[in-house]
Design a protein around this motif. Structure first.
Motif, PDB file in Angstrom:
ATOM      1  N   ILE A  36      -7.319  -5.475   2.833  1.00  0.00           N
ATOM      2  CA  ILE A  36      -7.759  -4.145   3.259  1.00  0.00           C
ATOM      3  C   ILE A  36      -6.555  -3.251   3.521  1.00  0.00           C
ATOM      4  O   ILE A  36      -6.482  -2.117   3.036  1.00  0.00           O
ATOM      5  CB  ILE A  36      -8.628  -4.236   4.545  1.00  0.00           C
ATOM      6  N   LEU A  37      -5.582  -3.773   4.277  1.00  0.00           N
ATOM      7  CA  LEU A  37      -4.430  -2.930   4.652  1.00  0.00           C
ATOM      8  C   LEU A  37      -3.531  -2.635   3.452  1.00  0.00           C
ATOM      9  O   LEU A  37      -2.901  -1.578   3.387  1.00  0.00           O
ATOM     10  CB  LEU A  37      -3.636  -3.585   5.794  1.00  0.00           C
ATOM     11  N   GLU A  69       4.120  -6.508   6.808  1.00  0.00           N
ATOM     12  CA  GLU A  69       3.856  -5.514   7.849  1.00  0.00           C
ATOM     13  C   GLU A  69       2.536  -5.770   8.575  1.00  0.00           C
ATOM     14  O   GLU A  69       2.398  -5.427   9.747  1.00  0.00           O
ATOM     15  CB  GLU A  69       3.869  -4.103   7.239  1.00  0.00           C
ATOM     16  N   THR A  92      -4.529  -1.795   0.560  1.00  0.00           N
ATOM     17  CA  THR A  92      -5.024  -0.600  -0.138  1.00  0.00           C
ATOM     18  C   THR A  92      -4.437   0.675   0.478  1.00  0.00           C
ATOM     19  O   THR A  92      -4.480   1.734  -0.138  1.00  0.00           O
ATOM     20  CB  THR A  92      -6.570  -0.502  -0.112  1.00  0.00           C
ATOM     21  N   TYR A  93      -3.919   0.585   1.716  1.00  0.00           N
ATOM     22  CA  TYR A  93      -3.275   1.743   2.343  1.00  0.00           C
ATOM     23  C   TYR A  93      -1.754   1.636   2.283  1.00  0.00           C
ATOM     24  O   TYR A  93      -1.040   2.319   3.015  1.00  0.00           O
ATOM     25  CB  TYR A  93      -3.742   1.885   3.791  1.00  0.00           C
ATOM     26  N   GLY A  94      -1.242   0.749   1.421  1.00  0.00           N
ATOM     27  CA  GLY A  94       0.200   0.643   1.229  1.00  0.00           C
ATOM     28  C   GLY A  94       0.919  -0.175   2.277  1.00  0.00           C
ATOM     29  O   GLY A  94       2.149  -0.125   2.377  1.00  0.00           O
ATOM     30  N   VAL A  95       0.166  -0.945   3.088  1.00  0.00           N
ATOM     31  CA  VAL A  95       0.800  -1.801   4.092  1.00  0.00           C
ATOM     32  C   VAL A  95       1.072  -3.168   3.449  1.00  0.00           C
ATOM     33  O   VAL A  95       0.150  -3.785   2.912  1.00  0.00           O
ATOM     34  CB  VAL A  95      -0.114  -1.959   5.336  1.00  0.00           C
ATOM     35  N   THR A  96       2.329  -3.620   3.482  1.00  0.00           N
ATOM     36  CA  THR A  96       2.666  -4.896   2.838  1.00  0.00           C
ATOM     37  C   THR A  96       2.183  -6.071   3.702  1.00  0.00           C
ATOM     38  O   THR A  96       1.965  -5.907   4.902  1.00  0.00           O
ATOM     39  CB  THR A  96       4.192  -5.047   2.658  1.00  0.00           C
TER      40      THR A  96
END
Lengths: 208, 208
Positions: free
Chosen positions: A80-81, A90, A83-87
């Motif tokens: 999920i994260l 992170e 998809t918002y560019g969070v590796t």
């Protein structure tokens, strides 16, 4: 309330084009108001209760999954994260925090994976009563002239006048709550009410 | 479709208790179906369009805030995640990632702060047409007997039979989609339809 104004109004207008007796318009109108308020109020209440049960059953499923396959659930958060560019690196500390508090983890999944809010059964009951009551109040406005004005044709004129005014006021007020510009909101409720009444009137006239 | 079955059914049943002419029951029923399908279809479409505009205006507001007061928005994420037991240190990497991609940050706020999903205007149109069409199909089922059965009393009997059967089948099928046990779902649509029709029948009988 908007439906309560619209449908009994349109039904009464339609019947006014087809029958000569105020008594029939009133009988049909009140029968519609009784049926519509129960269908919307009781139907709305039962739907809200089903939603609450759906939430509870999804909650049990998520709890089971957090318990049985925590690594799958952790991977879902990573995905999920991402998809918002969070590796994955992170998001790892967030996952570690959730693993410390399984109850919070389940609630996190409910909200952020499934997009479900905890339902409020108390509010469902109040909301159903409000919907049913508003339908009755709304429905009595277009029907009132048929009680007091002697001929069906004259009563129809008064009913059209007060119902369009009520629809406009209702749309205006609703716009303030929903954030739609008030004038547009008023025009929309007028459009729906006018279109429904015109269709009902023309159909009833055609078949009578 | 459930409303389309319920309200015209209840209206026709109510009028059957009050008037002797199938013609009036049919006229009122078809007027109600026309009004109800337009009110629900067009009303639903306009409501969906308002939702889409609400999303767009909230999106603009979030974009402005991410641009103008990014530290406030970052603090909002910290606060949201803290309710799930994630400490500010643990959420810091997520915030850093979002700060690299402002577009993703805005979408993150839309979904996780405001709980709003991007609307699909295409789907709103199809959904409105489906609702309006289903209301018409549903409404013609309880009215059909009044076309074919000579007396109102006999037509009412046939209408009650086929409508209760249709409500039970519809509830049964719906249960499969919503996850409510099928037998419970069927009992609920029967309860709503039966209660609405009984209320309309008794009210119309009392005032006629």
């Amino acid at each position: 309330m908007s439906d309560g104004l619209t449908v009994p109004f349109a039904l009464a207008a339609g019947l006014s084009g087809a029958v000569a007796s105020s008594g029939i318009v009133i009988t049909a109108g009140l029968a519609e108001v009784a049926a519509g308020s129960i269908a919307m109020g009781l139907g709305g209440y039962l739907a809200a209760r089903s939603d609450a049960e759906h939430y509870a059953s999804e909650y049990r499923r998520e709890r089971q999954e957090v318990q049985d396959v925590p690594e799958v659930e952790a991977q879902e958060i990573v995905t999920i994260l991402e998809t918002y560019g969070v590796t994955p690196q992170e998001s790892a500390p967030v996952i570690a925090a959730l693993q410390r508090k399984p109850e919070a983890w389940i609630e996190f999944m409910m909200r952020f994976e499934l997009g479900l809010e905890p339902p409020n059964p108390q509010r469902a009951l109040i909301s159903a009563a409000t919907i049913g009551g508003a339908y009755i109040v709304g429905g009595l406005i277009p029907l009132a002239p048929y009680f007091f004005v002697p001929t069906v044709r004259d009563a129809l004129g008064v009913s059209v006048g007060i119902t369009l005014a009520a629809l406009a006021v209702f749309g205006w007020i609703k716009g303030g709550f929903t954030g739609t510009p008030r004038i547009r909101s008023a025009a929309q409720t007028l459009l729906v009410g006018g279109a429904a009444a015109t269709a009902a009137f023309m159909l009833a006239k055609a078949i009578s």
